[in-house]
Design a protein around this motif. Sequence first.
Motif, mmCIF file in Angstrom:
data_model
loop_
_atom_site.group_PDB
_atom_site.id
_atom_site.type_symbol
_atom_site.label_atom_id
_atom_site.label_comp_id
_atom_site.label_asym_id
_atom_site.label_seq_id
_atom_site.Cartn_x
_atom_site.Cartn_y
_atom_site.Cartn_z
ATOM 1 N N HIS A 64 -21.357 -17.760 -5.257
ATOM 2 C CA HIS A 64 -21.848 -17.083 -4.453
ATOM 3 C C HIS A 64 -22.521 -15.950 -4.916
ATOM 4 O O HIS A 64 -22.249 -15.300 -5.703
ATOM 5 N N GLY A 65 -23.353 -15.386 -4.188
ATOM 6 C CA GLY A 65 -24.295 -14.116 -4.180
ATOM 7 C C GLY A 65 -24.594 -14.245 -5.744
ATOM 8 O O GLY A 65 -25.423 -14.804 -6.183
ATOM 9 N N HIS A 66 -24.374 -12.992 -6.294
ATOM 10 C CA HIS A 66 -24.933 -12.594 -7.628
ATOM 11 C C HIS A 66 -24.116 -13.401 -8.891
ATOM 12 O O HIS A 66 -24.306 -12.879 -9.973
ATOM 13 N N SER A 67 -22.816 -13.904 -8.425
ATOM 14 C CA SER A 67 -22.174 -14.462 -9.439
ATOM 15 C C SER A 67 -22.672 -15.609 -9.933
ATOM 16 O O SER A 67 -23.327 -16.436 -9.682
ATOM 17 N N SER A 68 -22.037 -16.061 -11.296
ATOM 18 C CA SER A 68 -22.682 -17.346 -12.034
ATOM 19 C C SER A 68 -21.825 -18.299 -11.249
ATOM 20 O O SER A 68 -21.012 -18.295 -10.415
ATOM 21 N N GLY A 69 -22.500 -19.512 -11.653
ATOM 22 C CA GLY A 69 -22.026 -20.761 -11.006
ATOM 23 C C GLY A 69 -22.678 -21.222 -9.824
ATOM 24 O O GLY A 69 -23.502 -20.624 -9.234
ATOM 25 N N GLU A 70 -22.565 -22.694 -9.297
ATOM 26 C CA GLU A 70 -23.308 -23.185 -8.336
ATOM 27 C C GLU A 70 -22.150 -23.379 -7.191
ATOM 28 O O GLU A 70 -20.844 -23.881 -7.384
ATOM 29 N N PHE A 71 -22.301 -23.216 -5.912
ATOM 30 C CA PHE A 71 -21.438 -23.148 -4.897
ATOM 31 C C PHE A 71 -20.774 -24.510 -4.749
ATOM 32 O O PHE A 71 -19.396 -24.647 -4.654
ATOM 33 N N ALA A 72 -21.825 -25.706 -4.898
ATOM 34 C CA ALA A 72 -21.019 -27.020 -4.617
ATOM 35 C C ALA A 72 -20.038 -27.213 -5.608
ATOM 36 O O ALA A 72 -19.378 -28.391 -5.707
ATOM 37 N N GLU A 73 -20.042 -26.884 -6.785
ATOM 38 C CA GLU A 73 -19.009 -27.150 -7.780
ATOM 39 C C GLU A 73 -17.816 -26.456 -7.699
ATOM 40 O O GLU A 73 -16.871 -26.695 -8.317
ATOM 41 N N GLY A 74 -17.914 -25.309 -6.742
ATOM 42 C CA GLY A 74 -16.516 -24.398 -6.725
ATOM 43 C C GLY A 74 -15.328 -24.987 -5.652
ATOM 44 O O GLY A 74 -15.650 -26.034 -5.069
ATOM 45 N N CYS A 75 -14.235 -24.456 -5.829
ATOM 46 C CA CYS A 75 -13.184 -25.035 -4.894
ATOM 47 C C CYS A 75 -12.142 -23.708 -4.831
ATOM 48 O O CYS A 75 -12.458 -22.417 -5.208
ATOM 49 N N ILE A 76 -11.203 -23.863 -3.759
ATOM 50 C CA ILE A 76 -10.420 -22.725 -3.419
ATOM 51 C C ILE A 76 -9.657 -22.039 -4.711
ATOM 52 O O ILE A 76 -9.715 -20.928 -4.839
ATOM 53 N N GLY A 77 -9.220 -22.917 -5.415
ATOM 54 C CA GLY A 77 -8.644 -22.337 -6.800
ATOM 55 C C GLY A 77 -9.564 -21.662 -7.397
ATOM 56 O O GLY A 77 -8.875 -20.564 -8.120
ATOM 57 N N ASP A 78 -10.810 -22.120 -7.749
ATOM 58 C CA ASP A 78 -11.558 -21.225 -8.506
ATOM 59 C C ASP A 78 -11.749 -19.836 -8.049
ATOM 60 O O ASP A 78 -11.762 -18.875 -8.707
ATOM 61 N N TRP A 79 -11.947 -19.791 -6.478
ATOM 62 C CA TRP A 79 -12.242 -18.505 -5.886
ATOM 63 C C TRP A 79 -10.899 -17.555 -5.918
ATOM 64 O O TRP A 79 -11.106 -16.250 -5.926
ATOM 65 N N HIS A 80 -9.829 -18.291 -6.102
ATOM 66 C CA HIS A 80 -8.503 -17.629 -6.069
ATOM 67 C C HIS A 80 -8.451 -16.772 -7.500
ATOM 68 O O HIS A 80 -8.125 -15.812 -7.710
ATOM 69 N N GLU A 81 -8.721 -17.617 -8.544
ATOM 70 C CA GLU A 81 -9.004 -17.282 -9.806
ATOM 71 C C GLU A 81 -9.894 -15.955 -10.010
ATOM 72 O O GLU A 81 -9.665 -15.034 -10.676
ATOM 73 N N ASP A 82 -10.877 -16.278 -9.243
ATOM 74 C CA ASP A 82 -11.914 -14.935 -9.356
ATOM 75 C C ASP A 82 -11.597 -13.874 -8.862
ATOM 76 O O ASP A 82 -11.476 -12.578 -9.214
ATOM 77 N N THR A 83 -10.514 -13.903 -7.569
ATOM 78 C CA THR A 83 -10.036 -12.871 -6.920
ATOM 79 C C THR A 83 -9.068 -12.110 -7.732
ATOM 80 O O THR A 83 -9.059 -10.838 -7.653
ATOM 81 N N LEU A 84 -8.168 -13.038 -8.344
ATOM 82 C CA LEU A 84 -7.380 -12.433 -9.130
ATOM 83 C C LEU A 84 -7.634 -11.615 -10.400
ATOM 84 O O LEU A 84 -7.330 -10.571 -10.905
#
Length: 251
Positions: A64-84
Amino acid sequence: MSDASYITTAQGRRIAYEKTDGQGPVVIFCSGLKSDMEGTKAVHLEAWAKARGQAYIRFDYSGHGHSSGEFAEGCIGDWHEDTLAVVDQLTEGPIVVVGSSMGGWQALLLARAIPDRIVGMVTIAAAPDFTEDGYWASFTEAQKAELQAQGFVRMPSDYDDDYIISKRLIEEGRGRLVLRTPLRMDFPVRFLQGTEDTAVPTETAVRLLDHAEGDDIRLTLVKGADHRFSDPDCLTLIEKSVEKVLARAKA
């Protein structure tokens, strides 16, 4: 946008963020699916925080936005790890979490992961368990077959380009569901929901209210508001809700 700062998660993802220094507790804004920290609500709350000298963080999940990675490759757990990672690396002490749409699900996951750090929460059109109860439950047999065969399906959006919904997003999300097991929140919580939201129905907000356990949890319905929840009255309501949570937390 101004020059963002970055942290690196334990998984090697580079997460962009903007941090406003000020008094605690730190208010952390969690954006929605395919939204980012330049969204109306995230930026509006930053201005509110600066005006009152409140510590505040907005950030972009991976993909998302200016962070690394591709949206289509992400999942809820990845974004939870990012938030933590944002909480662990950028804050100390108590926090107040504000979550919009999918960010509301992320806020609820934080309530399970680090309940002792959270002293208040505000969600806006929270979308817990939407991968299962929204996407998977609405898929036709043809779409389910397509998901299995090619690993993704395209879903139209009223608010953005088509979403690429991956098999990983659906399957990994099943391990992150929050409406199937107890959800205890021993801090002030305010759920905000528009009655004209076509992305997250009012029934979801009521289900969340019924399911959550705690002594200070309230749901506010705004007649006519849609999923964006970003007109001047809605933005003011978000401000006032965060202020109320902060006041109760400090009390």
